[in-house]
Design a protein around this motif. Structure first.
Motif, PDB file in Angstrom:
ATOM      1  N   THR A 202       0.827  -1.195   0.000  1.00  0.00           N
ATOM      2  CA  THR A 202       0.000   0.000   0.000  1.00  0.00           C
ATOM      3  C   THR A 202       0.866   1.251   0.000  1.00  0.00           C
ATOM      4  O   THR A 202       1.833   1.356   0.757  1.00  0.00           O
TER       5      THR A 202
ATOM      6  N   LYS B 237       1.802   4.618   1.145  1.00  0.00           N
ATOM      7  CA  LYS B 237       1.550   5.412   2.350  1.00  0.00           C
ATOM      8  C   LYS B 237       2.652   6.445   2.530  1.00  0.00           C
ATOM      9  O   LYS B 237       3.809   6.197   2.182  1.00  0.00           O
TER      10      LYS B 237
ATOM     11  N   PRO C  60       0.392   4.056  -8.802  1.00  0.00           N
ATOM     12  CA  PRO C  60      -0.431   2.884  -8.440  1.00  0.00           C
ATOM     13  C   PRO C  60      -0.688   1.983  -9.651  1.00  0.00           C
ATOM     14  O   PRO C  60      -0.974   2.472 -10.740  1.00  0.00           O
TER      15      PRO C  60
ATOM     16  N   ARG D   5      -6.002  -0.468  -7.395  1.00  0.00           N
ATOM     17  CA  ARG D   5      -6.723   0.053  -6.226  1.00  0.00           C
ATOM     18  C   ARG D   5      -7.581  -1.067  -5.661  1.00  0.00           C
ATOM     19  O   ARG D   5      -8.223  -1.809  -6.400  1.00  0.00           O
TER      20      ARG D   5
ATOM     21  N   SER E 145      -1.515  -3.211   6.079  1.00  0.00           N
ATOM     22  CA  SER E 145      -2.752  -2.429   6.072  1.00  0.00           C
ATOM     23  C   SER E 145      -3.885  -3.125   6.824  1.00  0.00           C
ATOM     24  O   SER E 145      -4.632  -2.460   7.553  1.00  0.00           O
TER      25      SER E 145
ATOM     26  N   ASP F 235      -7.431  -7.041   1.575  1.00  0.00           N
ATOM     27  CA  ASP F 235      -7.907  -6.235   0.465  1.00  0.00           C
ATOM     28  C   ASP F 235      -8.725  -7.126  -0.468  1.00  0.00           C
ATOM     29  O   ASP F 235      -8.603  -8.347  -0.466  1.00  0.00           O
TER      30      ASP F 235
ATOM     31  N   GLU G 248      -7.350   1.429  -0.899  1.00  0.00           N
ATOM     32  CA  GLU G 248      -5.908   1.631  -0.889  1.00  0.00           C
ATOM     33  C   GLU G 248      -5.339   1.411  -2.276  1.00  0.00           C
ATOM     34  O   GLU G 248      -5.892   0.650  -3.079  1.00  0.00           O
ATOM     35  N   ASP G 249      -4.239   2.099  -2.560  1.00  0.00           N
ATOM     36  CA  ASP G 249      -3.533   1.948  -3.821  1.00  0.00           C
ATOM     37  C   ASP G 249      -2.261   1.138  -3.598  1.00  0.00           C
ATOM     38  O   ASP G 249      -1.532   1.364  -2.628  1.00  0.00           O
ATOM     39  N   PHE G 250      -1.981   0.216  -4.517  1.00  0.00           N
ATOM     40  CA  PHE G 250      -0.772  -0.585  -4.459  1.00  0.00           C
ATOM     41  C   PHE G 250       0.269  -0.019  -5.420  1.00  0.00           C
ATOM     42  O   PHE G 250      -0.060   0.421  -6.525  1.00  0.00           O
TER      43      PHE G 250
END
Length: 261
Positions: free
Chosen positions: A97, A99, A111, A114, A149, A192, A217-219
């Protein structure tokens, strides 16, 4: 964070040196990528011990477009960000994620996916139906992998913000926590949506998702600070989004693929 040689397992996967004309050309450069192989369907070992998953397919395509070769190493989640930050590897991938606190240690790609944080329970669970009703029953337990996360979602989105809350049972891998849920040792696992939907679909009713998503969240892929690989990776990610390659990977791994087969 110490990193021992025994923690690394070389997997040696290489991509063909073809590339698109509008992509940066890395001239056959070798990129050492570290991963955990414990986060299906992004990256994991199949029943024959072969490393497969969405991220492996994505990296093979990225390497082809950038004219690069990829070598894989394996490491635990808790050692990954420190190891990449120290420059022991060129890049890390394991559904990480994006952050702000992590950006202080490593650089992220744009990203590539998502996802939403979901609550997984046993298929026959009736004692609670969402985060609030789980939190209201003090004897209920949630599994989590520290530093992830799902761990922070359990602490801050469901419980009281105390990272030492005894209701959070810590496991070294997501898979171990999921097995504890199946066995009845814990009552809830968070993941996720990329993994949660696949596990539920493969459980034949043994698992289900409850409540509303806790967060999105975006990876992104991670790199040592200042890495010259970030821009080429971003170019490849953008092109794969634009031409439908990412959609095809999502279809393959999140719809068509049946975990456990």
């Amino acid at each position: 964070m110490k990193l021992t040689a025994a923690a690394l397992v070389g997997l040696g996967l290489f991509a063909a040196p073809a590339f698109a004309q509008d992509m940066p050309d890395l001239a056959g450069r070798e990129i050492v990528v570290v991963t955990e192989n414990a986060y299906p369907p992004l990256q994991f070992l199949d029943k024959d011990g072969k490393a497969i998953g969405w991220e492996y397919d994505a990296m093979a395509e990225i390497a082809k477009r950038l004219n690069a070769m990829v070598k894989y190493e394996n490491i635990s989640w808790d050692a990954m960000i420190p190891a990449v930050s120290e420059g022991q590897f060129d890049m890390g991938m394991t559904g990480i994620t994006i952050k702000d606190d992590r950006k202080e240690k490593v650089d992220f790609s744009e990203p590539y996916m998502r996802s939403e944080m979901l609550m997984i329970v046993r298929g026959d669970e009736t004692r609670f139906t969402d985060a609030a009703s789980f939190a209201a029953i003090p004897e209920l337990l949630v599994s989590a992998q520290p530093g992830t996360s799902p761990f922070y979602a359990a602490i801050y989105n469901i419980l009281d913000g105390n990272e030492e809350n005894p209701r959070v049972i810590k496991f070294e891998t997501f898979g171990a926590g999921l097995e504890a849920l199946k066995a009845g040792d814990v009552d809830l696992t968070l993941s996720d949506s990329t993994a949660a939907n696949g596990y539920v679909a493969a459980s034949n009713g043994g698992l289900k998702i409850i409540g509303e998503p806790l967060a999105s969240e975006d990876f992104g892929f991670i790199f040592p600070k200042g890495s010259d690989l970030v821009a080429p990776m971003n170019a490849a990610i953008a092109a794969m989004k634009a031409d439908g390659t990412m959609d095809s990977l999502n279809q393959k791994w999140f719809v068509d693929y049946k975990m456990g087969e």
